[in-house]
Every structure is written in C-alpha cells, then in structure tokens.
Enzyme design. Sequence first.
Site, short mmCIF file in Angstrom:
data_model
loop_
_atom_site.label_atom_id
_atom_site.label_comp_id
_atom_site.label_asym_id
_atom_site.label_seq_id
_atom_site.Cartn_x
_atom_site.Cartn_y
_atom_site.Cartn_z
N LYS A 191 0.58 -0.74 -0.02
CA LYS A 191 -0.34 0.03 -0.32
C LYS A 191 1.06 1.28 -0.29
O LYS A 191 0.54 2.15 0.93
CB LYS A 191 -0.71 0.03 1.52
CG LYS A 191 -2.11 0.70 1.54
CD LYS A 191 -2.90 0.49 0.27
CE LYS A 191 -4.41 1.45 -0.76
NZ LYS A 191 -4.89 1.59 -1.03
N ASP A 225 -5.25 -3.82 -1.47
CA ASP A 225 -6.55 -3.34 -1.79
C ASP A 225 -7.37 -3.50 -3.31
O ASP A 225 -8.06 -4.62 -3.21
CB ASP A 225 -7.18 -2.12 -2.02
CG ASP A 225 -6.59 -0.67 -2.42
OD1 ASP A 225 -5.61 -1.28 -2.37
OD2 ASP A 225 -6.27 -0.07 -1.65
N ASP A 249 -0.38 -12.17 5.77
CA ASP A 249 -1.94 -13.05 6.79
C ASP A 249 -2.59 -12.71 5.46
O ASP A 249 -3.23 -13.81 6.03
CB ASP A 249 -1.28 -12.13 8.00
CG ASP A 249 -2.03 -12.98 8.68
OD1 ASP A 249 -2.32 -14.14 8.73
OD2 ASP A 249 -2.31 -12.79 9.92
#
Length: 362
Positions: A191, A225, A249
Amino acid sequence: MSYRITLIPGDGIGPEVTDAAKRCIEATGVKIDWDIAYAGEEAKNKFQDLLPKVTLDSIKKNKIALKGPITTPIGSGFRSVNVAIRHALDLYACVRPAKSYTGVKSYYKDIDLVIVRENSEDLYAGIEFEQGKPETKNLISEIEKYSEKKIRPDSGISIKPISKFASQRIVDLAFQYAIKFNRKKVTVVTKANIMKFTDGLFLKTAREVAARYSGKVAFEEALVDNMSMQLVQKPHNFDVLVLPNLYGDIISDLCAGLIGGLGVAPGVNIGDDLAVFEAVHGSAPKYKGLNKVNPTAMILSGVLLLKYIKEDKAAERLENAVKEVLAEGKSVTYDLKPTPNDPTAVGTREMANAIISKLKRF
Ligand code: NAD
C-alpha cells in the site's frame, strides 16, 4: 541415506495430522530419522515450558522440521508459540502455495499461486503500546514533536517497522523461489501510495531486487486493496506474490479460500538455512483426538518438505497419491464430502491409509 528431521506433533489436532503426514512421507521410501520435539500444551505438561530450549536446539541442529499446529495459549505471556518459534529462529519467510485439486469444493479451478510473506516485521513485530499507559502518553507527546499530525490522547499505538534489509531478503527469496520452481512472474503487493516510508521502502527495494532478475522472471506491482479484488475476479493472472507481513497473512488466507479452504493449504517458514513445514490451519481444539479432521494440508506440507530435501520423485509420487484420493472423493474426511454429515466420510487415519495404498501402486 537417511535424513534427520525434527518432528513437532503440536497440540489439538496436531498429533493426528502430523502422524498421518509422517506415515505418508515414510511410505514414499525416503528414510527419515525423526527427532521428536515438543511445543505447546504437551511441552507444558512435560517440561513446564510451552517452547523448551531443546525443541529450538533440535530444529537448529537438524535444520528441517515438520510441525503440527499449536494452540495460542491464553494469558501465558506468549503471544503465540508459533510466532515465538519464527522469531527465535529468524524464519523470515512464510511460503504458501495455493493450488487447486480436483475433488476439493471451490468456486475456482486450476488455481496455482504461491504467496511469499515477510514474517519478521511490519505491524506484527509486536511493538505495541496500550491505551492509557504512561509510556503510551509519553510516546504520543514525543511523536507530536516530530509530526504535524495529532494523535488522540486515548489511543493505543502499534509500530510498523519495515527495513530495507528484511525487504531485500524476502523479495530475493521470492525471485529465487520463482527460478527454482520455474515460475514466470513475481508480483509485489503493498500500500505504498499511502504508507510511503514503510510500504514505499518495501516497493522501492523490490524494484531494485527485481532489476537483478530482469529477463529471467517478470515483475509487477500491485496495491493490496486492488489485489484483493483481482484475486477474486481473475486469480489466474497471478503467479508468485510477495508481501509484507500483515497483507501476506490476509492474502494467504484469501488464497486458501480460492482453493477450497484450510484443510488443503500447506506451508513452510524459511530462514537462511532452516525450514519448518506446517499446514496453514490451526489446532482446531474442538476436534482433538476425534480422528476426524483432514490430514491433506499436513501431508502436502510433507510434499514441500520432500522437494526441499531434493527428493523430487518421492514428492511427485506423494502429491499424485493425494490427488487421486481427493479426485475419487471416496476415502476422504467429512469436510471434503458434499455435506459435513455424510456417513461415508472416513477418519484422518483412514484417509492417510488410502493415500499410502495409492503410493504403493505408483
Ligand atoms: P483453526 O484452523 O484451528 O480451525 C478453524 C476451523 O477450521 C476448525 O474449527 C475447523 O472447522 C476447520 N479446520 C481447521 N483445520 C482443519 C482440518 N485439518 N480439517 C478439517 N477442518 C479443519 O483456527 P482457529 O480455531 O482460529 O485456531 C485454533 C487455535 O490454533 C488457536 O489457538 C490459534 O491461535 C491456533 N493456530 C495455530 C496455527 C499454527 O500452529 N501454525 C495457525 C493458526 C491458528
């Protein structure tokens, strides 16, 4: 030749699934001298210690372990025995292949992804400050000296360290993996548009590492995302994914979902010269001792172990035996049947026996 490998049965369903995997590995004919070591509840009963030094020493000495899941103890001072093992041995990479097998219910077919997750830093480094504590208040006022941004005084704080060193070694491992297993593309997922100094550093470092592999393995970048959406819409567009700890994860569970769930998802935690093989699933305590759960994830972790020790033929034979049993759908556990109450479901031990019988035929 015989290999000496540490075997940690774990707790909950751990002893049942590791026993199944051990028997399947042995049935390939590869000679293994298992060094049994304990962690989790059983270690606590035997040594009054959830993670005894002898267990860590055994892994350090043998360099390879097959590990069952371990329950995260509540109120013991340990965040998680699993995390403690990874930290103590600097197992900095978590590699989880997500592969479709015929016979396993899933919305998707022919998925073949590998998730390479950084294991040692990021928001999971465990540097946290509790809301209301004097040190947390001090930290907030200290941070405000260096930043124009305000932090609410009643906040808890988690620190997200991402280093160049750790980013470099994980991305390098992802490329090395791609080359070793003839993979075509590595996608770095961050990100970085928002967290410029942490994810941004991970991405910048990934670009530098990727340049060294230019012409050998393709490289692409994605935001986490958008990646989540793309994995659901067109998972076949991806090959090897490399991610910082937290995204790794989450995305590896998402990918386990793409192939039909935790019962069939294997993995390995890797350090510089150490490897601990384990299923993605946990210790499912409610099924402990019932001879009920699916041993496939643990057996496929055994396939990864056999590849790691370069017993490729044995690995291929074991994977083919698992594939056949899954595709036939007869001698499989409840979770692989059309309904969970299907009376034809077999137990953990019997599914392993069916895999061993197939092995003998190959
Ligand atoms: P879990 O993976 O143990 O179980 C969740 C559910 O998934 C189970 O109730 C079961 O329905 C299903 N499931 C899991 N493994 C299965 C199998 N082999 N076959 C069929 N169904 C299976 O997750 P949880 O309940 O969140 O965690 C239980 C404990 O395990 C916790 O203490 C957790 O911290 C620990 N844990 C350990 C590891 C590890 O050792 N690496 C990993 C994850 C969770």
